[in-house]
Structures are given as C-alpha cells and as structure tokens.
Design a protein around this motif. Structure first.
Motif, PDB file in Angstrom:
ATOM      1  N   HIS A 223      23.643 -20.466   7.842  1.00  0.00           N
ATOM      2  CA  HIS A 223      24.941 -20.130   9.215  1.00  0.00           C
ATOM      3  C   HIS A 223      26.152 -18.836   8.848  1.00  0.00           C
ATOM      4  O   HIS A 223      26.536 -18.786   9.802  1.00  0.00           O
ATOM      5  N   LEU A 224      26.662 -18.840   8.025  1.00  0.00           N
ATOM      6  CA  LEU A 224      27.320 -18.069   6.886  1.00  0.00           C
ATOM      7  C   LEU A 224      26.948 -16.920   7.685  1.00  0.00           C
ATOM      8  O   LEU A 224      27.315 -15.333   7.839  1.00  0.00           O
ATOM      9  N   GLU A 225      25.658 -16.719   7.155  1.00  0.00           N
ATOM     10  CA  GLU A 225      25.273 -15.048   7.518  1.00  0.00           C
ATOM     11  C   GLU A 225      24.857 -14.374   8.911  1.00  0.00           C
ATOM     12  O   GLU A 225      25.395 -13.313   9.021  1.00  0.00           O
TER      13      GLU A 225
ATOM     14  N   ARG B 139      35.431 -21.772  -1.029  1.00  0.00           N
ATOM     15  CA  ARG B 139      36.655 -22.004  -0.844  1.00  0.00           C
ATOM     16  C   ARG B 139      35.807 -22.599   0.075  1.00  0.00           C
ATOM     17  O   ARG B 139      37.647 -23.411   0.123  1.00  0.00           O
ATOM     18  N   VAL B 140      35.427 -23.128   0.567  1.00  0.00           N
ATOM     19  CA  VAL B 140      34.961 -24.757   1.517  1.00  0.00           C
ATOM     20  C   VAL B 140      34.897 -25.681  -0.103  1.00  0.00           C
ATOM     21  O   VAL B 140      34.140 -26.580   0.797  1.00  0.00           O
TER      22      VAL B 140
ATOM     23  N   LEU C 253      36.098 -19.598   9.382  1.00  0.00           N
ATOM     24  CA  LEU C 253      37.112 -18.324   8.073  1.00  0.00           C
ATOM     25  C   LEU C 253      36.491 -16.460   8.010  1.00  0.00           C
ATOM     26  O   LEU C 253      36.771 -16.213   6.990  1.00  0.00           O
ATOM     27  N   VAL C 254      35.424 -17.188   8.379  1.00  0.00           N
ATOM     28  CA  VAL C 254      35.219 -15.858   8.652  1.00  0.00           C
ATOM     29  C   VAL C 254      35.554 -14.859   9.588  1.00  0.00           C
ATOM     30  O   VAL C 254      36.156 -15.012  10.071  1.00  0.00           O
TER      31      VAL C 254
ATOM     32  N   GLU D 244      31.372 -12.250   1.998  1.00  0.00           N
ATOM     33  CA  GLU D 244      30.638 -12.869   1.057  1.00  0.00           C
ATOM     34  C   GLU D 244      30.137 -13.836   1.192  1.00  0.00           C
ATOM     35  O   GLU D 244      31.313 -15.234   0.581  1.00  0.00           O
ATOM     36  N   VAL D 245      28.831 -14.640   0.866  1.00  0.00           N
ATOM     37  CA  VAL D 245      28.507 -15.884   1.643  1.00  0.00           C
ATOM     38  C   VAL D 245      29.288 -17.179   0.324  1.00  0.00           C
ATOM     39  O   VAL D 245      29.197 -18.134   1.001  1.00  0.00           O
TER      40      VAL D 245
END
Length: 333
Positions: free
Chosen positions: A117-119, A137-138, A166-167, A130-131
């Motif tokens: 998802h993050l990528e 952070r979360v 936040l990305v 960076e993943v």
C-alpha cells in the motif's frame, strides 16, 4: 503566524488585507443530493496556512461532504473551493499532489500488504519517503508491514491509512475522524503527528467526534449544523460569544473584609467559603482582573484554579435545536 485571540464578534479582515496565505477557501459552497437533501448550504470558510483547524458538527451536518468537494470526489451544486491556491475542481491534480488525506471511509485492499500500500502511494505521489520511516511514524512494525491488510485489526488499518496520508510530507493534511478504531496510545499518536506537522509550517484540517482531542490541538474550530456554518473562532472566542464564561477558584490566606470583586466588569457571581473565593467570569479579560483585584484588596493568593466550559458544552450549545444567533465570524487566530 499570529494566533493571538480576538473577540468572536470581530470578523477577520479579508484575504486581500491579510498577509497569511490561505490553505482552504470555500465561497457559497453548496451541495444538494436530489431535490430533498441539502448537505452543505452556502458555506463560506477560510483556513489559513499553518493552522490546526477543527471542523465539527453532528452526524449529517455536512462535514464529510465538504471534504469530498474540497478533494473533488464530488462536484458542488453551487459555489467554489480553492485549496493551496488551486481551484478544487479545475486543478485537481495539483491539489492532490500537495494534500494528504485520511478520509472517514477510506478503502484498503485486503490481499495487499501494508508495505505494498505504501509503496503504491509513494509512487503515485512521486515521493521519496522510506516505507520504514512511515511505518515507524504511525506505530506499525515490520511484521505488520508484510502482512496482508485483510488480517489487520481496525486500529492497524487506521494507522496504515494515516501513514498513506503522510506520504510526500503534504502541505495540507486533511484528517476525517483520524482516531476511529484507535486505542488511547493511538489517539495520543495522532495528536503528536498533528502537532509536529503544524510545527513545521504545514496545515492540518481536522474533523473528529473526540472533542477533547480537538480542544487539545486546534487553533480555531468551525461548527457546522444542518449544512450551515454556525460559528468559527478559537475555543476561547466561542466561550466569549456564548457568554459561557469560566469559574475562577482562589485560595487565599484570609478573605479581605472589603472584597470588591462584584464591581468588576465581566464578573457575574461571587461566593466565599472559609478561605476560598469562587468567581464566575464572562470573558478571558475578567480572569486576569479578578486575580489583580483580590491582591489589591489585601489578600495573598495561595492557589488558583480555572474551570472552563468544555468544547463539548460549547458544541451542544451551538448545535442544539435552537442554536444561538451569534454569527459565523472568523475571529481569534
């Protein structure tokens, strides 16, 4: 940015007279669904860059619809919205590149891992995050990152959705019910992220039913009721506009024989018991005046406690069946 308080009845100057850049502005924003449902009614709202801005209202008040229009998920029936200087409907790509959003009804893919998802979000934003940093952070660990989201708890999904928002270190972070499904540690984490984002000059637009959290972090709040804006101000300004006031409790060495507090402007009630003086004041200025007057009357003040009307009390007053007519002024920054 100057966030000093001003009375709720004093309107903000127009943007043309103000040095602060605008993050969100809506003008006459209206959204109808069919002929019967008026979700947002003629909304004029200004959010300044660098603010933590609370956006409140009962269920069905039009909060999520307003956010949907700002992000061009739905089109307005009338009026307009700008985001970071871009037209929300005509320059949607520019808006999305600079905004991070955690919507109330986000969608995640059960068969994809948190990392995937993050990528994907990083690639869409063309960001260099960076993943591992986002996960940290979360509060998600590496094990969670490589598990499919279908096996996540509600709280883990909420943390991942926040990481996606936040990305790209967005200039504007829109959070719609960000604490949904989170435990107390997660709620505290959201508060820390919001404060950190604003401390770096970013803007946070924050809608939540956890009013204590809004009260803890927001510079100003707007209250929506039945699609209409009923108030915009700092929390102190909202108190002053309603005359909700505060109770100041003073512990003194001895109560003066001649206590002249009742003559002060803004003081509506004074009670004395032993060495305790309780004073109800109508505005913020009177709180300072009370302390000075007690000392002038000859008492040594040993302790001071101030009980404010909570945001929950103010929310109920502004969104009741007969909300007070105080005007939706843009005061108290």
């Amino acid at each position: 940015m100057d966030r000093t308080s001003r009375p709720a009845s004093e309107a903000r100057p127009s943007a043309a007279d103000d040095d602060d850049p605008i993050a969100i502005r809506t003008t006459g924003l209206t959204k109808r669904y069919g002929s019967e449902v008026l979700a947002v009614d003629d909304l004029d709202l200004t959010v300044y860059e660098g603010e933590i801005f609370g956006f409140l209202g009962p269920n069905g008040a039009g909060k999520s619809t307003t956010i949907d229009v700002i992000m061009d998920y739905v089109r307005p029936s009338a009026g307009s919205a700008t985001v970071l200087g871009y037209d929300a409907q005509d320059e949607t790509r520019d808006v999305h590149e600079r905004v991070g959003i955690l919507p109330d009804g986000y969608g995640l893919y059960d068969r994809l891992s948190g990392r995937k998802h993050l990528e994907y979000a990083i690639s869409l934003k063309r960001a260099d995050d960076e993943v591992a940093d986002l996960l940290d952070r979360v509060g998600l660990d590496a094990d969670a990152a490589d598990r499919v989201v279908g096996g996540y708890s509600k709280g883990m999904m909420q943390r991942l959705a926040l990481a996606i928002a936040l990305v790209g270190d967005p200039d504007l972070l829109i959070l719609d019910e960000p604490s949904s499904g989170l435990d107390p540690n997660g709620v505290r984490l959201v508060r820390e992220i919001v404060r950190d984002h604003a401390a770096r000059g970013k803007t946070v637009f924050f809608s939540s039913h956890i009013l204590s959290q809004v009260e803890a972090v927001c510079d100003r709040v707007a209250i929506l009721n039945r699609g209409r804006l009923v108030a915009v101000d700092s929390i102190d300004g909202l108190r002053d506009a309603l005359g909700a006031g505060s109770t100041v409790t003073l512990t003194v060495d001895a109560v003066p024989d001649s206590l002249s507090l009742a003559a002060l402007p803004g003081v509506s009630e004074v009670t004395v018991e032993d060495r305790t003086i309780r004073v109800h004041v109508d505005d913020a200025t009177a709180k300072v005046d009370v302390l000075d007057r007690v000392r002038d009357d000859g008492a040594a003040v040993l302790d001071v406690a101030i009980e404010e009307s909570s945001l929950e009390d103010l929310f109920s007053a502004y969104t009741g069946d007969a909300p007070p007519v105080v005007g939706a002024t843009e005061g108290a920054r």
